[in-house]
Write a protein that holds these residues in place. Structure first.
Motif, PDB file in Angstrom:
ATOM      1  N   THR A 275       0.789  -1.233   0.000  1.00  0.00           N
ATOM      2  CA  THR A 275       0.000   0.000   0.000  1.00  0.00           C
ATOM      3  C   THR A 275       0.822   1.285   0.000  1.00  0.00           C
ATOM      4  N   GLU A 276       2.102   1.195   0.417  1.00  0.00           N
ATOM      5  CA  GLU A 276       2.923   2.404   0.489  1.00  0.00           C
ATOM      6  C   GLU A 276       4.391   2.043   0.578  1.00  0.00           C
ATOM      7  N   ASN A 277       5.238   3.040   0.344  1.00  0.00           N
ATOM      8  CA  ASN A 277       6.668   2.893   0.548  1.00  0.00           C
ATOM      9  C   ASN A 277       7.054   3.669   1.802  1.00  0.00           C
ATOM     10  N   VAL A 278       7.732   2.992   2.718  1.00  0.00           N
ATOM     11  CA  VAL A 278       8.047   3.578   4.016  1.00  0.00           C
ATOM     12  C   VAL A 278       9.542   3.827   4.115  1.00  0.00           C
ATOM     13  N   VAL A 279       9.917   5.058   4.434  1.00  0.00           N
ATOM     14  CA  VAL A 279      11.323   5.413   4.607  1.00  0.00           C
ATOM     15  C   VAL A 279      11.716   5.184   6.066  1.00  0.00           C
ATOM     16  N   LEU A 280      12.812   4.468   6.279  1.00  0.00           N
ATOM     17  CA  LEU A 280      13.306   4.178   7.624  1.00  0.00           C
ATOM     18  C   LEU A 280      14.349   5.199   8.040  1.00  0.00           C
ATOM     19  N   GLY A 281      14.369   5.523   9.329  1.00  0.00           N
ATOM     20  CA  GLY A 281      15.364   6.432   9.869  1.00  0.00           C
ATOM     21  C   GLY A 281      14.685   7.632  10.524  1.00  0.00           C
ATOM     22  N   PRO A 282      15.434   8.357  11.354  1.00  0.00           N
ATOM     23  CA  PRO A 282      16.861   8.142  11.644  1.00  0.00           C
ATOM     24  C   PRO A 282      17.081   7.039  12.671  1.00  0.00           C
ATOM     25  N   TYR A 283      18.356   6.809  12.978  1.00  0.00           N
ATOM     26  CA  TYR A 283      18.740   5.848  14.000  1.00  0.00           C
ATOM     27  C   TYR A 283      18.101   6.230  15.327  1.00  0.00           C
ATOM     28  N   ALA A 284      17.551   5.233  16.029  1.00  0.00           N
ATOM     29  CA  ALA A 284      16.776   5.507  17.245  1.00  0.00           C
ATOM     30  C   ALA A 284      17.582   5.386  18.528  1.00  0.00           C
ATOM     31  N   GLY A 285      18.885   5.120  18.454  1.00  0.00           N
ATOM     32  CA  GLY A 285      19.698   4.991  19.653  1.00  0.00           C
ATOM     33  C   GLY A 285      19.615   3.600  20.252  1.00  0.00           C
ATOM     34  N   TYR A 286      20.221   3.431  21.439  1.00  0.00           N
ATOM     35  CA  TYR A 286      20.304   2.119  22.079  1.00  0.00           C
ATOM     36  C   TYR A 286      19.096   1.775  22.949  1.00  0.00           C
ATOM     37  N   GLU A 287      18.327   2.777  23.321  1.00  0.00           N
ATOM     38  CA  GLU A 287      17.270   2.534  24.298  1.00  0.00           C
ATOM     39  C   GLU A 287      16.247   1.477  23.866  1.00  0.00           C
ATOM     40  N   PRO A 288      15.758   1.498  22.610  1.00  0.00           N
ATOM     41  CA  PRO A 288      14.776   0.465  22.236  1.00  0.00           C
ATOM     42  C   PRO A 288      15.318  -0.955  22.374  1.00  0.00           C
ATOM     43  N   LEU A 289      16.583  -1.161  22.011  1.00  0.00           N
ATOM     44  CA  LEU A 289      17.192  -2.487  22.171  1.00  0.00           C
ATOM     45  C   LEU A 289      17.340  -2.843  23.638  1.00  0.00           C
TER      46      LEU A 289
END
Length: 339
Positions: A275-289
């Motif tokens: 349905t769409e093209n999704v652009v990834l970014g920016p880097y989200a840092g270490y907290e989510p991991l």
């Protein structure tokens, strides 16, 4: 389901007992580890192996600063064993400075992994050198402590298989992941609608490791996070400054990774959906991991399944073979089935 069955048949063919292990059996094994959770220490003391990477300092700052934050469940770093790479100069040179820095954060420095394991409940295996991860991980498994293994998980697919075999033997679930698995934008994607993806990251080389294991892992991890397992073949175009690695999935989808060694040091990509093209970014840092790591420490439930991690490593190993063969397509199945 087809992908899961296919890779279940491929994993761990070294013995008849291990040969049948796949996603379903891994799920049972990890459920077993939860069932016996009463025998597992639920302490919050975190130990670090390896002060030859900036991740050790960054992780400690986040966890110790947020010790009272309910999101991090009280996990905090109390001790660290500095070593660490023994033959990668860029890593070895960091150890004295990082040792001094982490001590200022209130972390005790110990003389061996054995000493560390006496002081902690769970472990972050941060050594920058994937060649020694199997040896170090075995000490942690034998102490029956949960462990996160930072990138590169190993310096070979065979070592990674051995680590997951040990995980089964000792009934201690383990996982490895780049923080780029949680890059901004990825949480918005319905992965069942993904028809292809193109990701990018820096891909500096280290002669002691297969090319993409050292740094290209970041963009490759992003690629597999959105594409899922099921890659059948890999081909690679490589120049001094750039790699372009193309994977063909068994359902006909195509995923590509672009690794850069010049220009802007950046991470991202484009995910193509129905349905769409999704652009990834920016880097989200270490907290989510780190939030996923502490959940795993608490529950024993891994956020990344072993077969996905193994396929990521097989993808990168196949890319090295393709480079040596002038860009020829390389079967991932053959690598996964190799003893």
């Amino acid at each position: 389901m087809k992908n899961k069955n296919r890779f279940s048949r491929r994993l761990f063919i070294k013995s008849s007992t291990v040969a049948g292990i796949g996603l379903g059996v891994y799920g049972n094994a990890f459920s077993l580890s939860l069932k016996v959770a009463s025998d597992y220490s639920q302490g919050k003391r975190v130990g670090i192996i390896g002060l030859d990477t900036s991740h050790s300092i960054a992780f400690t700052k986040v966890l110790n600063t947020h010790k009272e934050d309910s999101q991090y469940l009280g996990y905090h770093v109390v001790a660290a064993y500095p070593y660490g790479s023994k033959d990668i100069k860029s890593s070895m040179d960091r150890i004295p400075g990082y040792t001094e820095e982490i001590q200022k954060l209130g972390v005790d420095i110990v003389n061996s992994i054995g000493d560390l394991l006496q002081k902690v409940d769970v472990v972050l295996l941060e050594t920058n050198d994937g060649k020694i991860h199997l040896e170090q991980a075995m000490e942690v498994f034998k102490a029956r402590k949960r462990m996160f293994i930072d990138k590169p998980m190993t310096a070979s697919l065979s070592d990674a298989k051995a680590i997951f075999e040990a995980s089964q033997k000792f009934k201690i679930p383990v996982f490895s992941s780049s923080s780029l698995r949680y890059i901004t934008g990825i949480e918005k994607i319905d992965k069942s609608t993904v028809i292809g993806a193109s990701t990018f990251s820096p891909a500096e080389l280290e002669p002691s490791h297969p090319d993409l294991f050292w740094y290209g892992i970041h963009g490759v991890e992003t690629l597999f996070t959105v594409m899922g397992t099921g890659c059948e073949s890999v081909s690679r175009v490589s120049t001094k400054d750039t790699d372009v690695v193309t994977g063909i999935w068994e359902d006909g989808r195509i995923g590509t990774f672009r690794g850069t060694r010049t220009g802007i040091h950046d991470y991202g990509g484009t995910v193509f959906t129905k349905t769409e093209n999704v652009v990834l970014g920016p880097y989200a840092g270490y907290e989510p991991l780190l939030l996923e790591i502490v959940k795993y420490f608490e529950t024993g439930i891994v956020p990344v399944q072993p077969e996905e991690t193994l396929e990521i490593l097989a993808f990168m190993e196949a890319a090295d073979i393709s480079k040596k063969q002038g860009g020829k397509s390389v079967s991932i199945k053959e690598l996964m089935d190799k003893k």
